[in-house]
Design a protein around this motif. Structure first.
Motif, PDB file in Angstrom:
ATOM      1  N   LYS A 230      62.053  16.838 -16.954  1.00  0.00           N
ATOM      2  CA  LYS A 230      61.627  18.234 -16.965  1.00  0.00           C
ATOM      3  C   LYS A 230      62.735  19.137 -17.512  1.00  0.00           C
ATOM      4  O   LYS A 230      62.489  19.997 -18.366  1.00  0.00           O
ATOM      5  N   GLU A 231      63.951  18.932 -17.004  1.00  0.00           N
ATOM      6  CA  GLU A 231      65.077  19.722 -17.509  1.00  0.00           C
ATOM      7  C   GLU A 231      65.326  19.441 -18.987  1.00  0.00           C
ATOM      8  O   GLU A 231      65.601  20.359 -19.775  1.00  0.00           O
TER       9      GLU A 231
ATOM     10  N   THR B 223      62.926  21.271 -21.155  1.00  0.00           N
ATOM     11  CA  THR B 223      63.299  22.684 -21.218  1.00  0.00           C
ATOM     12  C   THR B 223      64.383  22.904 -22.267  1.00  0.00           C
ATOM     13  O   THR B 223      64.338  23.860 -23.054  1.00  0.00           O
ATOM     14  N   VAL B 224      65.360  22.008 -22.277  1.00  0.00           N
ATOM     15  CA  VAL B 224      66.477  22.107 -23.215  1.00  0.00           C
ATOM     16  C   VAL B 224      65.994  21.946 -24.658  1.00  0.00           C
ATOM     17  O   VAL B 224      66.374  22.723 -25.546  1.00  0.00           O
TER      18      VAL B 224
ATOM     19  N   VAL C 204      70.072  14.637 -14.504  1.00  0.00           N
ATOM     20  CA  VAL C 204      68.959  15.508 -14.901  1.00  0.00           C
ATOM     21  C   VAL C 204      67.724  14.666 -15.192  1.00  0.00           C
ATOM     22  O   VAL C 204      67.815  13.491 -15.557  1.00  0.00           O
TER      23      VAL C 204
ATOM     24  N   TRP D 101      71.348  23.936 -23.076  1.00  0.00           N
ATOM     25  CA  TRP D 101      71.466  23.363 -21.736  1.00  0.00           C
ATOM     26  C   TRP D 101      71.589  24.430 -20.652  1.00  0.00           C
ATOM     27  O   TRP D 101      71.174  24.226 -19.512  1.00  0.00           O
ATOM     28  N   LYS D 102      72.092  25.594 -21.012  1.00  0.00           N
ATOM     29  CA  LYS D 102      72.163  26.678 -20.025  1.00  0.00           C
ATOM     30  C   LYS D 102      70.776  27.154 -19.618  1.00  0.00           C
ATOM     31  O   LYS D 102      70.597  27.676 -18.511  1.00  0.00           O
ATOM     32  N   THR D 103      69.776  26.970 -20.487  1.00  0.00           N
ATOM     33  CA  THR D 103      68.407  27.364 -20.120  1.00  0.00           C
ATOM     34  C   THR D 103      67.863  26.499 -18.992  1.00  0.00           C
ATOM     35  O   THR D 103      66.922  26.891 -18.310  1.00  0.00           O
ATOM     36  N   ALA D 104      68.456  25.323 -18.803  1.00  0.00           N
ATOM     37  CA  ALA D 104      68.075  24.446 -17.687  1.00  0.00           C
ATOM     38  C   ALA D 104      69.016  24.638 -16.503  1.00  0.00           C
ATOM     39  O   ALA D 104      68.974  23.866 -15.537  1.00  0.00           O
ATOM     40  N   GLY D 105      69.862  25.652 -16.567  1.00  0.00           N
ATOM     41  CA  GLY D 105      70.769  25.964 -15.466  1.00  0.00           C
ATOM     42  C   GLY D 105      72.010  25.099 -15.407  1.00  0.00           C
ATOM     43  O   GLY D 105      72.658  25.018 -14.357  1.00  0.00           O
ATOM     44  N   ILE D 106      72.361  24.461 -16.516  1.00  0.00           N
ATOM     45  CA  ILE D 106      73.512  23.553 -16.533  1.00  0.00           C
ATOM     46  C   ILE D 106      74.548  24.026 -17.557  1.00  0.00           C
ATOM     47  O   ILE D 106      74.241  24.153 -18.747  1.00  0.00           O
TER      48      ILE D 106
END
Length: 220
Positions: free
Chosen positions: A135-136, A139-140, A132, A175-180
């Motif tokens: 940027k990700e 977001t987290v 990652v 972390w799910k907000t970053a798609g992970i």
């Protein structure tokens, strides 16, 4: 009536035995933690590169920490938070029971030094999420900061109707907000007053998406 009294006595006796067993296990667990110089663990951890959004695991002190380790069958970690960088340096965003008298059980942002203080931690490790970018990670951290002020609570998955959040749930949700999705593993707990599918710190630390930033430092 005598049968009811007998059944109640048996249940009370079983509960007392369970309480004694938990107390003895906790006593053994805490007796292994050696004292150390003030700030030693903080100094050992802060010298590493600590990226935004990294997970910091802590083996803590107190009855709550002992209960988590016992539930993990003598695991390594009792707590986890997210590393964040900002105008106040490196901080940790985490959901935690009150660490000082009169304070609430809440999601908060503390300095790294406070998080790793001698009275709260006996060892720690930092892990980053593989593959990652900044940027990700930003977001987290922003997602975690939006949860500051939420009440801390221990609830099985999907069983919370009070808006409370557990330490691992905060990290996982951020972390799910970053798609992970860090892990889909859960721990089945069946103890008095606590039962269901939980995500405990050791299970989160075992995620294949995490790699060490710093090795575990035991305070000696």
């Amino acid at each position: 009536m005598e049968g009811q009294v007998k059944r109640l006595s048996v249940k009370a006796g079983a509960a007392a035995l369970m309480a004694c067993a938990c107390f003895l296990l906790y006593s053994v667990w805490t007796s292994r933690d050696d004292p150390s110089a003030e700030g030693a663990l903080y100094q050992a951890i802060q010298q590493n590169s600590l990226p935004n959004g990294a997970l910091i695991f802590r083996r803590g002190k107190g009855t709550e920490a002992g209960a988590v380790v016992i539930a993990e069958r003598n695991g390594l970690w009792s707590h986890v938070g997210l590393i964040a960088s900002g105008p106040h340096g490196v901080t940790v965003i985490h959901a935690v029971p009150a660490e000082e008298e009169g304070k609430p059980d809440v999601v908060k942002e503390d300095s790294l030094e406070y998080f790793l203080a001698k009275e709260r931690a006996t060892n720690a490790a930092v892990m980053r999420v593989k593959g990652v970018g900044e940027k990700e990670a930003e977001t987290v951290v922003k997602a975690a900061r939006r949860m500051i002020g939420m009440p801390f609570g221990i609830h099985p998955d999907a069983a919370d109707a009070k808006g409370e959040i557990y330490c691992t749930t905060l990290v996982e949700t951020a972390w799910k907000t970053a798609g992970i999705a860090l892990t889909n593993q859960r721990d089945i707990i069946n103890m008095p007053f606590v039962g269901g599918a939980y995500l405990l710190p050791d299970t989160l630390a075992a995620s294949e998406l995490l790699v060490p930033v710093s090795s575990k430092h035991t305070m000696e």
